[in-house]
Design a protein around this motif. Structure first.
Motif, PDB file in Angstrom:
ATOM      1  N   HIS A  17       0.840  -1.188   0.000  1.00 38.27           N
ATOM      2  CA  HIS A  17       0.000   0.000   0.000  1.00 38.27           C
ATOM      3  C   HIS A  17       0.878   1.242   0.000  1.00 38.27           C
ATOM      4  O   HIS A  17       2.060   1.197   0.343  1.00 38.27           O
ATOM      5  CB  HIS A  17      -0.993  -0.002   1.161  1.00 38.27           C
ATOM      6  CG  HIS A  17      -0.372  -0.119   2.514  1.00 38.27           C
ATOM      7  ND1 HIS A  17      -0.191   0.962   3.342  1.00 38.27           N
ATOM      8  CD2 HIS A  17       0.114  -1.195   3.177  1.00 38.27           C
ATOM      9  CE1 HIS A  17       0.366   0.557   4.470  1.00 38.27           C
ATOM     10  NE2 HIS A  17       0.565  -0.740   4.400  1.00 38.27           N
ATOM     11  N   CYS A  18       0.286   2.359  -0.405  1.00 35.13           N
ATOM     12  CA  CYS A  18       1.051   3.568  -0.688  1.00 35.13           C
ATOM     13  C   CYS A  18       0.166   4.776  -0.419  1.00 35.13           C
ATOM     14  O   CYS A  18      -1.026   4.759  -0.751  1.00 35.13           O
ATOM     15  CB  CYS A  18       1.497   3.531  -2.156  1.00 35.13           C
ATOM     16  SG  CYS A  18       2.500   4.934  -2.695  1.00 35.13           S
ATOM     17  N   VAL A  19       0.737   5.832   0.161  1.00 33.83           N
ATOM     18  CA  VAL A  19       0.014   7.079   0.368  1.00 33.83           C
ATOM     19  C   VAL A  19       0.348   8.022  -0.788  1.00 33.83           C
ATOM     20  O   VAL A  19       1.518   8.324  -1.046  1.00 33.83           O
ATOM     21  CB  VAL A  19       0.381   7.727   1.717  1.00 33.83           C
ATOM     22  CG1 VAL A  19      -0.382   9.044   1.903  1.00 33.83           C
ATOM     23  CG2 VAL A  19       0.071   6.775   2.862  1.00 33.83           C
ATOM     24  N   VAL A  20      -0.687   8.456  -1.501  1.00 34.97           N
ATOM     25  CA  VAL A  20      -0.524   9.291  -2.683  1.00 34.97           C
ATOM     26  C   VAL A  20      -1.283  10.588  -2.484  1.00 34.97           C
ATOM     27  O   VAL A  20      -2.209  10.675  -1.668  1.00 34.97           O
ATOM     28  CB  VAL A  20      -1.018   8.565  -3.955  1.00 34.97           C
ATOM     29  CG1 VAL A  20      -0.195   7.308  -4.205  1.00 34.97           C
ATOM     30  CG2 VAL A  20      -2.502   8.225  -3.852  1.00 34.97           C
ATOM     31  N   ALA A  21      -0.920  11.604  -3.251  1.00 37.33           N
ATOM     32  CA  ALA A  21      -1.564  12.905  -3.101  1.00 37.33           C
ATOM     33  C   ALA A  21      -1.599  13.652  -4.427  1.00 37.33           C
ATOM     34  O   ALA A  21      -0.739  13.458  -5.297  1.00 37.33           O
ATOM     35  CB  ALA A  21      -0.842  13.742  -2.057  1.00 37.33           C
ATOM     36  N   ILE A  22      -2.591  14.510  -4.554  1.00 40.17           N
ATOM     37  CA  ILE A  22      -2.673  15.479  -5.649  1.00 40.17           C
ATOM     38  C   ILE A  22      -2.604  16.868  -5.036  1.00 40.17           C
ATOM     39  O   ILE A  22      -3.379  17.188  -4.126  1.00 40.17           O
ATOM     40  CB  ILE A  22      -3.976  15.336  -6.447  1.00 40.17           C
ATOM     41  CG1 ILE A  22      -4.080  13.948  -7.085  1.00 40.17           C
ATOM     42  CG2 ILE A  22      -4.076  16.426  -7.517  1.00 40.17           C
ATOM     43  CD1 ILE A  22      -5.432  13.669  -7.726  1.00 40.17           C
ATOM     44  N   ALA A  23      -1.676  17.691  -5.517  1.00 40.91           N
ATOM     45  CA  ALA A  23      -1.589  19.086  -5.086  1.00 40.91           C
ATOM     46  C   ALA A  23      -2.302  19.939  -6.130  1.00 40.91           C
ATOM     47  O   ALA A  23      -1.764  20.174  -7.219  1.00 40.91           O
ATOM     48  CB  ALA A  23      -0.140  19.515  -4.932  1.00 40.91           C
ATOM     49  N   GLN A  24      -3.512  20.345  -5.824  1.00 41.85           N
ATOM     50  CA  GLN A  24      -4.286  21.200  -6.730  1.00 41.85           C
ATOM     51  C   GLN A  24      -3.993  22.651  -6.354  1.00 41.85           C
ATOM     52  O   GLN A  24      -4.436  23.135  -5.307  1.00 41.85           O
ATOM     53  CB  GLN A  24      -5.779  20.904  -6.608  1.00 41.85           C
ATOM     54  CG  GLN A  24      -6.653  21.776  -7.503  1.00 41.85           C
ATOM     55  CD  GLN A  24      -8.076  21.253  -7.580  1.00 41.85           C
ATOM     56  OE1 GLN A  24      -8.349  20.278  -8.275  1.00 41.85           O
ATOM     57  NE2 GLN A  24      -8.983  21.894  -6.877  1.00 41.85           N
ATOM     58  N   ILE A  25      -3.217  23.324  -7.195  1.00 42.95           N
ATOM     59  CA  ILE A  25      -2.795  24.691  -6.910  1.00 42.95           C
ATOM     60  C   ILE A  25      -3.010  25.573  -8.134  1.00 42.95           C
ATOM     61  O   ILE A  25      -3.195  25.081  -9.248  1.00 42.95           O
ATOM     62  CB  ILE A  25      -1.310  24.761  -6.497  1.00 42.95           C
ATOM     63  CG1 ILE A  25      -0.402  24.345  -7.666  1.00 42.95           C
ATOM     64  CG2 ILE A  25      -1.038  23.917  -5.261  1.00 42.95           C
ATOM     65  CD1 ILE A  25       1.083  24.611  -7.419  1.00 42.95           C
TER      66      ILE A  25
END
Length: 328
Positions: A17-25
């Motif tokens: 498992h993996c922690v992922v993110a989207i930076a909406q800027i």
């Protein structure tokens, strides 16, 4: 938890498992240095949140060319269009020249993989620019530069077509990571080029619009039986900086909102993990589990048991095209 951070945790079925993110800027539009500072801040924030991969939108560095549609961008020999393009090329990223160095250092310090869209200028190809998706690993190494194969519609007035050199995937915490730029995600063979390399964590980057992400994101997830991160950005009137070229004209001509976000994450069953998020700058975080990929591929695996390589075969040319072959 900060109100501008959205976090989803999935059941922990396995070690994959993996922690992922989207930076909406919103970028500091058409300003490379200012936008890099903003991106670096989000990379640090992602690292502090335990994120392993953070994704930014198409062309966020230094920004999408929204002026084309609203300033008669197709007019030939226009002094205005020449001036805007000259500034755009100047603010583009020279990767070989080290322009990404500070972001690579930030990724290394934060221990985070980064995928971000940039406007790339290759000195070997003159002043022309590409919409490129850059992959940086957690050691701060640039692992991949994928140049958009076919700019869409008016984008062709400023972006050059890319090549297949960046159609590659990479191992990340038990997943196989790949990505495409914007409408490349509608190209069946481009998607297949990544599926064929085992992709099960797909990144799709967009300039910013819910209408772009809300339909195709769950479709790609369901087709590929993969997790899909769709990353978008924002651009509003207040995001046009005072130092932008022709700033008064741009503020007059551009709509109040050019890009409203729409970043989202879908699971390998095509269902939303985080539905499209619009209108604000936000760090969207999810923990994903590879067991979900394996479960959904029990009945459909696009380049596994459900493929017919004896009947259908894809050829992929991954040579970098420079337009000249020189022999001394």
């Amino acid at each position: 938890m900060d109100q501008l951070t959205w976090m989803v945790r999935m059941p922990n079925y396995s070690s994959g498992h993996c922690v992922v993110a989207i930076a909406q800027i919103a970028p500091v539009w058409l300003d490379r240095a200012g936008t890099m500072d903003k991106i670096a801040g989000k990379i640090r924030e992602a690292g502090q949140s335990g994120v392993r991969l953070v994704v930014f939108s198409e062309g966020v560095l230094p920004g999408y060319p929204f002026w084309i549609e609203h300033t008669d961008g197709a007019r030939f020999e226009s002094d205005l269009q020449k001036s805007l393009f000259a500034h755009y090329s100047d603010q583009a990223v020279d990767i070989a020249g080290g322009d990404m160095g500070s972001l690579c250092a930030t990724a290394r310090e934060a221990g985070v993989w980064v995928m971000l869209g940039c406007i790339e200028r290759d000195p070997n190809r003159g002043q022309s620019v590409f919409a490129s998706l850059v992959t940086i690993d957690d050691n701060g190494e640039i692992r991949n530069v994928h140049r958009k194969l076919m700019p869409t519609y008016e984008e062709r007035l400023v972006w050059s077509p890319g090549d297949g050199a960046g159609l590659r995937t990479f191992e990340l915490d038990g997943f196989r990571l790949g990505g495409l730029n914007c409408w490349e995600n509608w190209m069946p063979l481009a998607r297949s080029a990544l599926y064929a390399q085992g992709e099960d964590l797909h990144v799709a980057v967009w300039p910013g619009s819910v209408r772009n992400t809300e339909q195709i994101t769950p479709f790609i997830a369901r087709e590929g039986r993969s997790f899909v991160l769709s990353a978008s950005s924002l651009l509003r009137q207040e995001d046009i900086p005072d130092n932008a070229p022709h700033v008064d004209l741009l503020r007059e001509r551009l709509p109040a909102v050019c890009a409203d976000g729409g970043s989202c994450i879908a699971g390998p069953d095509g269902e939303w993990i985080i539905p499209p998020r619009a209108d604000d700058e936000v760090l969207l975080i999810a923990e994903i589990d590879h067991a979900r990929v394996r479960e959904e591929r029990q009945n459909f695996d696009p380049f596994g048991h459900y493929s017919r390589p004896d009947v259908l075969e894809l050829q992929i040319d991954r040579r970098r095209r420079n337009g000249a072959s020189i022999r001394d």
